[in-house]
Write a protein that holds these residues in place. Structure first.
Motif, PDB file in Angstrom:
ATOM      1  N   MET A  27     -13.303  67.759  23.905  1.00  0.00           N
ATOM      2  CA  MET A  27     -14.253  68.540  24.689  1.00  0.00           C
ATOM      3  C   MET A  27     -14.414  67.957  26.087  1.00  0.00           C
ATOM      4  O   MET A  27     -14.421  68.687  27.084  1.00  0.00           O
ATOM      5  CB  MET A  27     -15.609  68.581  23.985  1.00  0.00           C
ATOM      6  CG  MET A  27     -15.676  69.491  22.781  1.00  0.00           C
ATOM      7  SD  MET A  27     -15.340  71.233  23.157  1.00  0.00           S
ATOM      8  CE  MET A  27     -16.599  71.575  24.382  1.00  0.00           C
ATOM      9  N   VAL A  28     -14.544  66.650  26.173  1.00  0.00           N
ATOM     10  CA  VAL A  28     -14.714  66.005  27.481  1.00  0.00           C
ATOM     11  C   VAL A  28     -13.475  66.206  28.343  1.00  0.00           C
ATOM     12  O   VAL A  28     -13.571  66.536  29.538  1.00  0.00           O
ATOM     13  CB  VAL A  28     -15.022  64.508  27.295  1.00  0.00           C
ATOM     14  CG1 VAL A  28     -14.988  63.779  28.640  1.00  0.00           C
ATOM     15  CG2 VAL A  28     -16.389  64.317  26.637  1.00  0.00           C
ATOM     16  N   VAL A  29     -12.294  66.006  27.764  1.00  0.00           N
ATOM     17  CA  VAL A  29     -11.048  66.132  28.526  1.00  0.00           C
ATOM     18  C   VAL A  29     -10.874  67.557  29.050  1.00  0.00           C
ATOM     19  O   VAL A  29     -10.612  67.773  30.245  1.00  0.00           O
ATOM     20  CB  VAL A  29      -9.840  65.730  27.651  1.00  0.00           C
ATOM     21  CG1 VAL A  29      -8.535  66.155  28.317  1.00  0.00           C
ATOM     22  CG2 VAL A  29      -9.836  64.225  27.430  1.00  0.00           C
ATOM     23  N   PHE A  30     -11.023  68.550  28.182  1.00  0.00           N
ATOM     24  CA  PHE A  30     -10.767  69.924  28.606  1.00  0.00           C
ATOM     25  C   PHE A  30     -11.840  70.435  29.558  1.00  0.00           C
ATOM     26  O   PHE A  30     -11.529  71.120  30.540  1.00  0.00           O
ATOM     27  CB  PHE A  30     -10.661  70.846  27.388  1.00  0.00           C
ATOM     28  CG  PHE A  30      -9.299  70.865  26.774  1.00  0.00           C
ATOM     29  CD1 PHE A  30      -8.321  71.719  27.252  1.00  0.00           C
ATOM     30  CD2 PHE A  30      -8.974  70.014  25.731  1.00  0.00           C
ATOM     31  CE1 PHE A  30      -7.050  71.741  26.690  1.00  0.00           C
ATOM     32  CE2 PHE A  30      -7.707  70.019  25.165  1.00  0.00           C
ATOM     33  CZ  PHE A  30      -6.740  70.886  25.654  1.00  0.00           C
ATOM     34  N   VAL A  31     -13.095  70.105  29.309  1.00  0.00           N
ATOM     35  CA  VAL A  31     -14.168  70.640  30.146  1.00  0.00           C
ATOM     36  C   VAL A  31     -14.222  69.947  31.503  1.00  0.00           C
ATOM     37  O   VAL A  31     -14.313  70.601  32.553  1.00  0.00           O
ATOM     38  CB  VAL A  31     -15.522  70.519  29.419  1.00  0.00           C
ATOM     39  CG1 VAL A  31     -16.673  70.907  30.358  1.00  0.00           C
ATOM     40  CG2 VAL A  31     -15.539  71.413  28.184  1.00  0.00           C
ATOM     41  N   TYR A  32     -14.131  68.625  31.516  1.00  0.00           N
ATOM     42  CA  TYR A  32     -14.331  67.893  32.765  1.00  0.00           C
ATOM     43  C   TYR A  32     -13.041  67.607  33.535  1.00  0.00           C
ATOM     44  O   TYR A  32     -13.061  67.514  34.761  1.00  0.00           O
ATOM     45  CB  TYR A  32     -15.066  66.583  32.492  1.00  0.00           C
ATOM     46  CG  TYR A  32     -16.519  66.792  32.149  1.00  0.00           C
ATOM     47  CD1 TYR A  32     -17.369  67.446  33.031  1.00  0.00           C
ATOM     48  CD2 TYR A  32     -17.036  66.352  30.940  1.00  0.00           C
ATOM     49  CE1 TYR A  32     -18.705  67.652  32.714  1.00  0.00           C
ATOM     50  CE2 TYR A  32     -18.365  66.551  30.619  1.00  0.00           C
ATOM     51  CZ  TYR A  32     -19.200  67.200  31.513  1.00  0.00           C
ATOM     52  OH  TYR A  32     -20.519  67.408  31.196  1.00  0.00           O
ATOM     53  N   LEU A  33     -11.920  67.442  32.835  1.00  0.00           N
ATOM     54  CA  LEU A  33     -10.667  67.136  33.531  1.00  0.00           C
ATOM     55  C   LEU A  33      -9.877  68.393  33.882  1.00  0.00           C
ATOM     56  O   LEU A  33      -9.277  68.471  34.952  1.00  0.00           O
ATOM     57  CB  LEU A  33      -9.806  66.202  32.680  1.00  0.00           C
ATOM     58  CG  LEU A  33     -10.397  64.821  32.379  1.00  0.00           C
ATOM     59  CD1 LEU A  33      -9.378  63.952  31.662  1.00  0.00           C
ATOM     60  CD2 LEU A  33     -10.854  64.126  33.658  1.00  0.00           C
ATOM     61  N   SER A 105     -15.713  68.232  11.431  1.00  0.00           N
ATOM     62  CA  SER A 105     -15.160  68.217  12.783  1.00  0.00           C
ATOM     63  C   SER A 105     -15.643  69.422  13.582  1.00  0.00           C
ATOM     64  O   SER A 105     -15.990  69.299  14.773  1.00  0.00           O
ATOM     65  CB  SER A 105     -13.627  68.205  12.721  1.00  0.00           C
ATOM     66  OG  SER A 105     -13.064  68.284  13.999  1.00  0.00           O
ATOM     67  N   SER A 106     -15.715  70.592  12.950  1.00  0.00           N
ATOM     68  CA  SER A 106     -16.171  71.796  13.641  1.00  0.00           C
ATOM     69  C   SER A 106     -17.642  71.678  14.039  1.00  0.00           C
ATOM     70  O   SER A 106     -18.039  72.115  15.127  1.00  0.00           O
ATOM     71  CB  SER A 106     -15.971  73.024  12.740  1.00  0.00           C
ATOM     72  OG  SER A 106     -14.603  73.226  12.445  1.00  0.00           O
ATOM     73  N   VAL A 107     -18.450  71.093  13.165  1.00  0.00           N
ATOM     74  CA  VAL A 107     -19.861  70.878  13.496  1.00  0.00           C
ATOM     75  C   VAL A 107     -19.984  69.949  14.700  1.00  0.00           C
ATOM     76  O   VAL A 107     -20.819  70.167  15.599  1.00  0.00           O
ATOM     77  CB  VAL A 107     -20.617  70.306  12.277  1.00  0.00           C
ATOM     78  CG1 VAL A 107     -22.037  69.885  12.674  1.00  0.00           C
ATOM     79  CG2 VAL A 107     -20.676  71.335  11.160  1.00  0.00           C
ATOM     80  N   LEU A 108     -19.159  68.915  14.749  1.00  0.00           N
ATOM     81  CA  LEU A 108     -19.180  67.996  15.889  1.00  0.00           C
ATOM     82  C   LEU A 108     -18.779  68.700  17.173  1.00  0.00           C
ATOM     83  O   LEU A 108     -19.361  68.453  18.240  1.00  0.00           O
ATOM     84  CB  LEU A 108     -18.245  66.814  15.620  1.00  0.00           C
ATOM     85  CG  LEU A 108     -18.726  65.795  14.587  1.00  0.00           C
ATOM     86  CD1 LEU A 108     -17.639  64.763  14.325  1.00  0.00           C
ATOM     87  CD2 LEU A 108     -19.996  65.115  15.057  1.00  0.00           C
ATOM     88  N   VAL A 109     -17.783  69.580  17.095  1.00  0.00           N
ATOM     89  CA  VAL A 109     -17.371  70.339  18.279  1.00  0.00           C
ATOM     90  C   VAL A 109     -18.539  71.160  18.802  1.00  0.00           C
ATOM     91  O   VAL A 109     -18.819  71.177  20.011  1.00  0.00           O
ATOM     92  CB  VAL A 109     -16.171  71.251  17.951  1.00  0.00           C
ATOM     93  CG1 VAL A 109     -15.920  72.237  19.094  1.00  0.00           C
ATOM     94  CG2 VAL A 109     -14.921  70.422  17.709  1.00  0.00           C
ATOM     95  N   PHE A 110     -19.242  71.840  17.901  1.00  0.00           N
ATOM     96  CA  PHE A 110     -20.397  72.637  18.326  1.00  0.00           C
ATOM     97  C   PHE A 110     -21.467  71.763  18.975  1.00  0.00           C
ATOM     98  O   PHE A 110     -22.048  72.124  19.995  1.00  0.00           O
ATOM     99  CB  PHE A 110     -20.999  73.379  17.125  1.00  0.00           C
ATOM    100  CG  PHE A 110     -20.393  74.722  16.889  1.00  0.00           C
ATOM    101  CD1 PHE A 110     -20.590  75.756  17.786  1.00  0.00           C
ATOM    102  CD2 PHE A 110     -19.626  74.966  15.768  1.00  0.00           C
ATOM    103  CE1 PHE A 110     -20.031  77.012  17.569  1.00  0.00           C
ATOM    104  CE2 PHE A 110     -19.065  76.213  15.534  1.00  0.00           C
ATOM    105  CZ  PHE A 110     -19.269  77.234  16.443  1.00  0.00           C
TER     106      PHE A 110
END
Length: 242
Positions: A27-33, A105-110
């Motif tokens: 999430m951090v890589v795709f959203v911020y980078l 893992s899906s809950v963590l993504v949310f």
């Protein structure tokens, strides 16, 4: 068998850390980078959440395939069969553990997506439909990974076989709109299973029109699930014959 597979997963510290940390890092890589350079007509965190969930599911499939291959290589399958434990139970145990890991893992993504600004607009029925599609995807991918684990001759090969599953989300509408891709790639991106799955999840969570995408997603998942279960059963009999 499901409890056994979950306990084995807890003892695999590296895999457990990967399963918990990977959603956060992606999430951090795709959203911020990458997000600032990709134009989707909306906030990128809103667009990319379904793709990150599917990417985590694909990475989780590697653990399932490797676990099945480890059982075959270590002789534990023969020992379990001597205790009158059937192949269906052994494989279903691995799949059950995979579904549990990927659901977490899906809950963590949310959770991470919400912290980064994702705000779903779904009502109760849309949440149920999105959860149903996601669980169907996880089950289909988990059984497919189990079949790959039966096919592989070593745990290392099993991990390599799952590369194709990991590649599919990139060649879909999960991370960029299909119309931004080269013309020769658009046909494949629009026809493969990840695109209707992504569009279904995105549309349901954001209260947007989804058309027939959920039905196409369900059909793809049901087909993959059926073929994978049959293939896993055939491969199990072939690998444990005698």
């Amino acid at each position: 068998m499901g409890g056994r597979s979950l306990r084995l997963g807890r003892r695999n510290v590296d895999g457990l850390i990967l399963a918990l940390v990977l959603p956060v890092m992606l999430m951090v890589v795709f959203v911020y980078l990458f997000g600032g350079a990709i134009q989707t007509g909306t906030e990128y965190v809103t667009y990319v959440v379904p793709g990150i969930m599917l990417l985590c599911v694909s990475f989780g499939s590697s653990m399932t395939a490797v676990s099945v291959a480890n059982d075959l290589a270590g002789g534990i399958v023969d020992r379990l069969r001597s205790l009158d434990v059937g192949g269906a139970a052994i494989l279903a145990g691995h799949v059950t553990a995979s579904v549990a890991r990927n659901a977490l893992s899906s809950v963590l993504v949310f959770g991470v997506a919400y912290l980064l600004g994702f705000r779903p607009q779904a009502d109760g029925w849309q949440w149920l439909a999105a959860a149903g599609i996601l669980l169907l995807v996880i089950a289909a991918v988990s059984w497919f990974a189990a079949a790959l684990g039966m096919l592989a001759r070593s745990p290392e090969a099993a991990s390599g076989y799952t590369f194709f599953i990991t590649f599919l989300p990139y060649a879909s509408s999960a991370f960029v709109p299909i119309d931004t891709m080269p013309s020769w790639l658009r046909g494949f991106a629009g026809s493969q299973p990840v695109t209707p799955i992504t569009e279904s999840l995105r549309g349901l969570l954001l209260d947007q029109p989804v058309g027939d995408a959920p039905w196409r997603a369900a059909a793809w998942c049901a087909g993959i699930l059926l073929v994978s279960i049959v293939a896993a059963a055939v491969l199990f009999r072939a690998r444990t014959r005698g």
